[in-house]
Design a protein around this motif. Structure first.
Motif, PDB file in Angstrom:
ATOM      1  N   ARG A  70      34.361 -13.683  -4.039  1.00 19.18           N
ATOM      2  CA  ARG A  70      35.496 -14.215  -3.280  1.00 19.18           C
ATOM      3  C   ARG A  70      36.698 -14.426  -4.205  1.00 19.18           C
ATOM      4  O   ARG A  70      37.846 -14.174  -3.823  1.00 19.18           O
ATOM      5  N   ALA A  71      36.413 -14.887  -5.423  1.00 16.80           N
ATOM      6  CA  ALA A  71      37.509 -15.042  -6.395  1.00 16.80           C
ATOM      7  C   ALA A  71      38.140 -13.683  -6.689  1.00 16.80           C
ATOM      8  O   ALA A  71      39.367 -13.555  -6.827  1.00 16.80           O
ATOM      9  N   ASP A  72      37.297 -12.652  -6.772  1.00 15.78           N
ATOM     10  CA  ASP A  72      37.797 -11.306  -7.051  1.00 15.78           C
ATOM     11  C   ASP A  72      38.635 -10.786  -5.882  1.00 15.78           C
ATOM     12  O   ASP A  72      39.626 -10.091  -6.089  1.00 15.78           O
ATOM     13  N   LEU A  73      38.215 -11.129  -4.673  1.00 15.83           N
ATOM     14  CA  LEU A  73      39.001 -10.732  -3.494  1.00 15.83           C
ATOM     15  C   LEU A  73      40.378 -11.405  -3.536  1.00 15.83           C
ATOM     16  O   LEU A  73      41.404 -10.757  -3.279  1.00 15.83           O
ATOM     17  N   ALA A  74      40.381 -12.688  -3.896  1.00 13.37           N
ATOM     18  CA  ALA A  74      41.664 -13.402  -4.010  1.00 13.37           C
ATOM     19  C   ALA A  74      42.542 -12.742  -5.064  1.00 13.37           C
ATOM     20  O   ALA A  74      43.744 -12.565  -4.871  1.00 13.37           O
ATOM     21  N   ARG A  75      41.928 -12.348  -6.182  1.00 13.67           N
ATOM     22  CA  ARG A  75      42.686 -11.650  -7.240  1.00 13.67           C
ATOM     23  C   ARG A  75      43.334 -10.374  -6.696  1.00 13.67           C
ATOM     24  O   ARG A  75      44.509 -10.121  -6.924  1.00 13.67           O
ATOM     25  N   ALA A  76      42.536  -9.600  -5.942  1.00 15.54           N
ATOM     26  CA  ALA A  76      43.052  -8.328  -5.431  1.00 15.54           C
ATOM     27  C   ALA A  76      44.184  -8.537  -4.425  1.00 15.54           C
ATOM     28  O   ALA A  76      45.041  -7.670  -4.272  1.00 15.54           O
ATOM     29  N   LEU A  77      44.173  -9.696  -3.757  1.00 16.51           N
ATOM     30  CA  LEU A  77      45.170  -9.950  -2.710  1.00 16.51           C
ATOM     31  C   LEU A  77      46.395 -10.702  -3.230  1.00 16.51           C
ATOM     32  O   LEU A  77      47.340 -10.941  -2.473  1.00 16.51           O
ATOM     33  N   MET A  78      46.394 -11.082  -4.497  1.00 12.68           N
ATOM     34  CA  MET A  78      47.488 -11.918  -5.020  1.00 12.68           C
ATOM     35  C   MET A  78      48.854 -11.244  -4.904  1.00 12.68           C
ATOM     36  O   MET A  78      49.857 -11.903  -4.662  1.00 12.68           O
ATOM     37  N   GLY A  79      48.902  -9.925  -5.052  1.00 14.08           N
ATOM     38  CA  GLY A  79      50.193  -9.232  -4.996  1.00 14.08           C
ATOM     39  C   GLY A  79      50.653  -8.950  -3.585  1.00 14.08           C
ATOM     40  O   GLY A  79      51.642  -8.247  -3.409  1.00 14.08           O
ATOM     41  N   GLN A  80      49.951  -9.506  -2.587  1.00 11.53           N
ATOM     42  CA  GLN A  80      50.241  -9.254  -1.167  1.00 11.53           C
ATOM     43  C   GLN A  80      50.345  -7.737  -0.912  1.00 11.53           C
ATOM     44  O   GLN A  80      51.394  -7.218  -0.484  1.00 11.53           O
ATOM     45  N   PRO A  81      49.225  -7.027  -1.143  1.00 11.33           N
ATOM     46  CA  PRO A  81      49.273  -5.565  -1.018  1.00 11.33           C
ATOM     47  C   PRO A  81      49.299  -5.136   0.448  1.00 11.33           C
ATOM     48  O   PRO A  81      48.871  -5.880   1.334  1.00 11.33           O
ATOM     49  N   GLY A  82      49.749  -3.903   0.676  1.00 19.16           N
ATOM     50  CA  GLY A  82      49.683  -3.330   2.022  1.00 19.16           C
ATOM     51  C   GLY A  82      48.392  -2.554   2.228  1.00 19.16           C
ATOM     52  O   GLY A  82      47.961  -2.329   3.357  1.00 19.16           O
ATOM     53  N   VAL A  83      47.791  -2.142   1.111  1.00 20.42           N
ATOM     54  CA  VAL A  83      46.539  -1.378   1.169  1.00 20.42           C
ATOM     55  C   VAL A  83      45.500  -2.086   0.307  1.00 20.42           C
ATOM     56  O   VAL A  83      45.770  -2.396  -0.857  1.00 20.42           O
ATOM     57  N   LEU A  84      44.343  -2.344   0.905  1.00 16.91           N
ATOM     58  CA  LEU A  84      43.258  -2.974   0.150  1.00 16.91           C
ATOM     59  C   LEU A  84      42.121  -1.968   0.024  1.00 16.91           C
ATOM     60  O   LEU A  84      41.605  -1.453   1.019  1.00 16.91           O
ATOM     61  N   ILE A  85      41.754  -1.687  -1.217  1.00 16.79           N
ATOM     62  CA  ILE A  85      40.683  -0.737  -1.506  1.00 16.79           C
ATOM     63  C   ILE A  85      39.444  -1.539  -1.894  1.00 16.79           C
ATOM     64  O   ILE A  85      39.507  -2.361  -2.814  1.00 16.79           O
ATOM     65  N   LEU A  86      38.343  -1.300  -1.210  1.00 14.64           N
ATOM     66  CA  LEU A  86      37.109  -2.021  -1.510  1.00 14.64           C
ATOM     67  C   LEU A  86      36.029  -1.003  -1.877  1.00 14.64           C
ATOM     68  O   LEU A  86      35.643  -0.187  -1.041  1.00 14.64           O
ATOM     69  N   ASP A  87      35.564  -1.033  -3.107  1.00 14.96           N
ATOM     70  CA  ASP A  87      34.549  -0.081  -3.559  1.00 14.96           C
ATOM     71  C   ASP A  87      33.197  -0.792  -3.602  1.00 14.96           C
ATOM     72  O   ASP A  87      32.874  -1.461  -4.582  1.00 14.96           O
TER      73      ASP A  87
END
Lengths: 295, 270
Positions: free
Chosen positions: A134-151
């Protein structure tokens, strides 16, 4: 232009006997797209091309053009275990060139959405697997991206943590109108998507909504699972006559448009039969089983 | 906060939160200094204006910097294994800022550790001026910059910390031993002195000994020029390597992931 727009991408690794991706074209906008496929099918390579970690041999990435609109969650969490969640998130905001006030507000919003309020000042090395995810998800979303890539983002999580992870994704996706591309091995995770794309040996072999992908398999699918130690050969003649449309895989066979009579005639000492409405796991098996081995 | 500043802060936080690394980087050279100085005491005619204890200090300080630099550059391999490097590489931050932050933080920490050793010099009875000490600190920073920069270039191409340690030890220990760290190049055999003179670390030691008025025979301007060039080359190599657009094509290694869907390999029909 779509948020994700890849055209005729071919990518390979030195020494490999076939390209990891072979003329793959994919576009998506404000959808959640599940990328399904067995190991080596090209899922991770497609993601690496998309995020700029692998230069394709041919084809073009029309969108995303730069990394400012991307958030990426890898197979293993990319948070720094020696830093707290707050420190990791501030770092992620700085890497996205976001100003401090934005970072402060974003952290406050994300930790509420993701359920990390009480852990904000805990070092990531002390978190459980689910908390680190969940912390990693928050990290990935910090830049308010338009595209989220989940591997394969739920690797190593238990059932409860997986469900929680995906419900968080769905909530944030609805709030921020994200385009999500999620590679997964799990049929039940792919069922959550608006659309599933199935890769096999670097090529897209199926693409559509879960309902569209299930439809060709008919109303009922039979899964014939060999008992441990059993061989295919004794079952082969029976299945040839009972269900000529079946396809074999290493653990048994899959039969679309199955009739209930299979249960009565199956040699139960060698295999078990389950008949049910088709799932994306059945779709996966149907498309990734070697069609040359169809009985 | 800029990406460079944020990454620099992260590197410092990581270093101070692993104090055993600092202890290891300082303790080994300190022990070597004590044993060598005591072992050679009164038995060596150096031919320079210093006794053995004082003469060894610049070399021991550079060894401390060398160890700290290995730790700093090896963090790139750890970052790759932990996944942090991928996250940084796919972020909008300039990729060169990753190398620049690692080098800057590494130089700061390595120089601070080397300074601990330098501070033992007045205790040997050798006269030290403030200017000399500041100049020696500058040399240590240059050595750290060069070693971390070149170390990052190597770490970019090596997958395991063990392999990296092996290669670095194989390169750096002979380089250190052939740099006049434990003997004056001026009194060494001709072939050895010739090898030492093509070793940039020798010139770094000369620059430090000039700063401490230990009067090596080399020209101080030349010593400083080589020292600064060595640092600039390392910095350029490190920043250039990480600033490239993508990692060398390499099949990504899978983490231990579950694969609950069955294998779809065709059973052998025979």
């Amino acid at each position: 232009m779509s948020a994700i727009d890849l055209r005729a991408i071919t990518a390979s690794y030195p020494g490999a006997h076939r390209p990891a991706l072979d003329a793959v074209t994919l576009a998506a906008d404000r959808q959640m797209v599940a990328l399904l496929g067995p190991n080596g099918s090209g899922k991770s390579t497609l993601m690496r091309v998309l995020v700029g970690l692998h230069k394709p041999d041919a084809g073009e990435v029309f969108s995303p053009r730069d990394r400012t609109s991307l958030g990426v969650v890898f197979q293993s969490p990319a948070v720094d275990d020696l830093l707290t969640i707050r420190e990791n998130l501030i770092l992620a905001a700085a890497l996205c060139r976001k100003p401090r006030p934005f970072a402060r507000d974003r952290i406050a919003w994300l930790v509420t959405q993701i359920g990390l309020e009480d852990l904000l000042d805990t070092r990531c090395g002390r978190l459980s697997g689910g908390q680190r995810r969940r912390a990693d998800l928050a990290r990935a979303l910090m830049g308010q991206p338009g595209v989220l890539i989940l591997d394969e983002p739920t690797t190593g999580l238990d059932i409860d943590a997986r469900a929680r992870f995906w419900s968080t994704i769905e909530r944030i996706r609805a709030e921020e109108h994200l385009t999500v591309l999620a590679a997964t091995h799990l049929g039940d995770e792919a069922e959550r998507a608006d659309r599933a794309v199935l890769l096999r040996q670097g090529r897209i072999v199926a693409d559509g909504s879960p309902d569209e992908l299930r439809r060709p398999l008919g109303g009922r699918v039979a899964r014939i699972d060999l008992r441990p130690g059993a061989d295919h050969d004794p079952i082969r003649p029976w299945l040839e006559s009972a269900a000529p449309q079946a396809r074999w895989w290493s653990g048994g066979a899959i039969v679309p448009d199955a009739h209930l009579g299979l249960i009565e005639t199956c040699p139960m000492d060698l295999a078990t039969v389950r008949i049910a409405a088709p799932t994306l796991e059945d779709v996966y098996l149907w498309h990734t089983a070697d069609q040359g081995a169809a009985v | 906060m800029t990406p460079f500043a944020a990454l620099f802060k992260r590197e410092l936080l990581r270093q101070v939160r692993q104090p055993t690394r600092i202890v290891a980087a300082v303790a080994t050279p300190a022990m070597i200094w004590i044993f060598l100085a005591a072992g050679f005491a009164g038995s060596t005619e150096l031919g320079v204006d210093a006794d053995m204890r004082a003469f060894l200090i610049p070399g021991i300080a550079s060894m401390t910097v060398l160890f700290a630099s290995i730790f700093a550059s090896i963090s790139l391999i750890q970052d790759r294994a932990d996944g942090f490097l991928r996250a940084a590489l796919v972020s909008p931050a300039p990729r060169s800022s990753i190398a620049a932050a690692k080098i800057a933080a590494g130089v700061l920490m390595a120089t601070a550790q080397g300074l601990i050793v330098l501070l033992a010099l007045p205790a040997t009875g050798h006269a030290v001026t403030l200017t000399g000490m500041l100049a020696a600190i500058g040399v240590l920073a240059c050595i750290a910059c060069a070693l971390i920069g070149f170390g990052l270039t190597l770490a970019w191409r090596v997958d395991s910390t063990q392999g990296y340690h092996g290669v670095m030890n194989a390169i750096l220990m002979p380089m250190w031993l052939l740099s006049g760290a434990v003997f004056p190049v001026e009194t060494a055999a001709g072939w050895l002195a010739a090898i030492a003179r093509v070793n940039p670390l020798t010139w770094c030691h000369d620059a430090m000994r000039h700063a401490f008025s230990m009067a090596p025979s080399s020209d101080p301007v030349a010593a400083w020029a080589v020292t600064i060039l060595f640092a600039a080359a390392g910095l350029a190599a490190g920043v250039r390597t990480l600033g490239r657009s993508a990692h060398p094509a390499r099949k990504p290694r899978r983490t231990a992931s579950r694969d609950p869907l069955p294998s779809t390999q065709t059973p052998d029909p025979t």
